[in-house]
Enzyme design. Sequence first.
Site, short mmCIF file in Angstrom:
data_model
loop_
_atom_site.label_atom_id
_atom_site.label_comp_id
_atom_site.label_asym_id
_atom_site.label_seq_id
_atom_site.Cartn_x
_atom_site.Cartn_y
_atom_site.Cartn_z
N GLU A 1 -20.35 -23.94 64.15
CA GLU A 1 -21.23 -24.44 63.00
C GLU A 1 -22.61 -24.71 63.45
OE1 GLU A 1 -20.37 -24.26 60.09
OE2 GLU A 1 -17.98 -24.40 60.21
N ASN B 1 -26.03 -22.93 62.07
CA ASN B 1 -26.87 -23.55 61.55
C ASN B 1 -28.34 -23.12 62.20
OD1 ASN B 1 -25.57 -24.78 59.65
ND2 ASN B 1 -25.51 -26.84 60.62
N ARG C 1 -23.26 -20.77 50.59
CA ARG C 1 -23.08 -21.77 51.62
C ARG C 1 -22.23 -23.01 51.07
NH1 ARG C 1 -22.80 -20.27 56.25
NH2 ARG C 1 -23.66 -18.00 56.34
N1 LIG Z 1 -30.46 -26.36 63.09
C1 LIG Z 1 -30.93 -26.50 61.97
N2 LIG Z 1 -32.22 -26.29 61.56
C2 LIG Z 1 -32.82 -26.53 60.23
N3 LIG Z 1 -31.99 -27.12 59.17
C3 LIG Z 1 -30.81 -27.21 59.45
C4 LIG Z 1 -30.05 -27.17 60.81
N4 LIG Z 1 -28.89 -27.53 60.78
C5 LIG Z 1 -28.53 -28.07 59.33
N5 LIG Z 1 -29.69 -27.79 58.90
C6 LIG Z 1 -29.77 -28.42 57.32
O1 LIG Z 1 -28.87 -29.11 57.07
C7 LIG Z 1 -28.28 -28.56 55.88
C8 LIG Z 1 -26.58 -28.84 56.00
O2 LIG Z 1 -26.05 -28.00 57.15
P1 LIG Z 1 -24.58 -27.89 56.95
O3 LIG Z 1 -24.05 -27.12 58.02
O4 LIG Z 1 -23.88 -29.01 56.73
O5 LIG Z 1 -24.30 -26.80 55.73
P2 LIG Z 1 -25.12 -25.39 55.40
O6 LIG Z 1 -25.07 -24.89 56.82
O7 LIG Z 1 -26.03 -25.41 54.39
O8 LIG Z 1 -23.67 -24.81 54.88
P3 LIG Z 1 -22.34 -24.12 55.42
O9 LIG Z 1 -22.23 -24.65 56.97
O10 LIG Z 1 -21.27 -24.76 54.70
O11 LIG Z 1 -22.32 -22.89 55.67
C9 LIG Z 1 -28.60 -27.03 55.79
O12 LIG Z 1 -28.58 -26.39 54.57
C10 LIG Z 1 -29.77 -27.03 56.41
O13 LIG Z 1 -30.69 -27.56 55.36
MG LIG Z 2 -23.62 -24.75 58.29
#
Ligand SMILES: Nc1ncnc2c1ncn2[C@@H]1O[C@H](COP(=O)(O)OP(=O)(O)OP(=O)(O)O)[C@@H](O)[C@H]1O
Ligand SMILES: [Mg+2]
Lengths: 121, 146
Positions: free
Chosen positions: B49, B53, B106
């Site tokens: 995860e 990200n 997502r």
């Molecule tokens: N490394 C990162 N750099 C920039 N933004 C991030 C990063 N990690 C998380 N985020 C932000 O935090 C939000 C939530 O992350 P999360 O992993 O919970 O959900 P997601 O990636 O949008 O969806 P999913 O993980 O279910 O595919 C993301 O949509 C993004 O805006």
């Molecule tokens: Mg994610």
Amino acid sequence: MDINLKRVGRALIVALEGELDLATAPRVKDTVDQVLARDAKLHHLVWDLAKVEFIDSSGLGMLLGRYNKISARAGSVVLMRPAVLVRRMLVMAGMGRIMQFVDSEEQALAKIGGDTDGQLH
Amino acid sequence: MGSSINQLTMEFPSKAVNIGFARTAVAMFAAQLDFTLDELDEIKIAVSEAVSNSVIHGYKGTEGMITIICAVGEGALEVQIKDEGVGIDDIEKAFEPAFTTAPKERMGLGLVFVKEYMDELIIDSVSGRGTSLIMKKSPCHNKVEV
Ligand SMILES: Nc1ncnc2c1ncn2[C@@H]1O[C@H](COP(=O)(O)OP(=O)(O)OP(=O)(O)O)[C@@H](O)[C@H]1O
Ligand SMILES: [Mg+2]
């Protein structure tokens, strides 16, 4: 990621083997979407997850995306025999509320409600 | 982790194909503590995860470097995963289930899984500069195995 497709009446059975993540989910998505786009008669989707060793949110998002497509055709999506960890992820993501878990293909087809045109391929 | 007894550093470009390698390597490194197989799977998910990200949100599909530093010491695993991508504007919001800034398909669950599967999670992010996740986990010996 191995993708195996089979059609049973109005249901598409997709058997996956390997790890479902950001590297592999896009190919599954494209493959399934192509088949669905070509054949408007396909109403139901059965995911055979027995050989999926890993799933993360990219895989879950892909499954949900296909669920939305099938819902738009008023069909249903069935999740077949996921391993314990995969099942836990599916449940945590709330999939259990919108898709049904089954243990066999017969059960899957029964859930779909005999909506198979009676033809087996 | 000052008193670490072992450490591993990995650096790789933000390609999706590297995610599987990263989570497997961290799980293999973690296996020197007596984690159960389930716990190693949970570590794999958390790493997957975090790295996903960085690839998806941090670098938005462009190429940048991702660094993972793992350490074990005092019966605990610590994993730091960092990118030099766009950073997170609102960290509190990022933790909310179903919150996502990605355009399609997502679920906003990645960070929820990391929190669920690891004992501790610290996010440090500066808008425009990058994101660092530090997560910790200890083997849970009290767990009843069935
Ligand atoms: N490394 C990162 N750099 C920039 N933004 C991030 C990063 N990690 C998380 N985020 C932000 O935090 C939000 C939530 O992350 P999360 O992993 O919970 O959900 P997601 O990636 O949008 O969806 P999913 O993980 O279910 O595919 C993301 O949509 C993004 O805006
Ligand atoms: Mg994610």
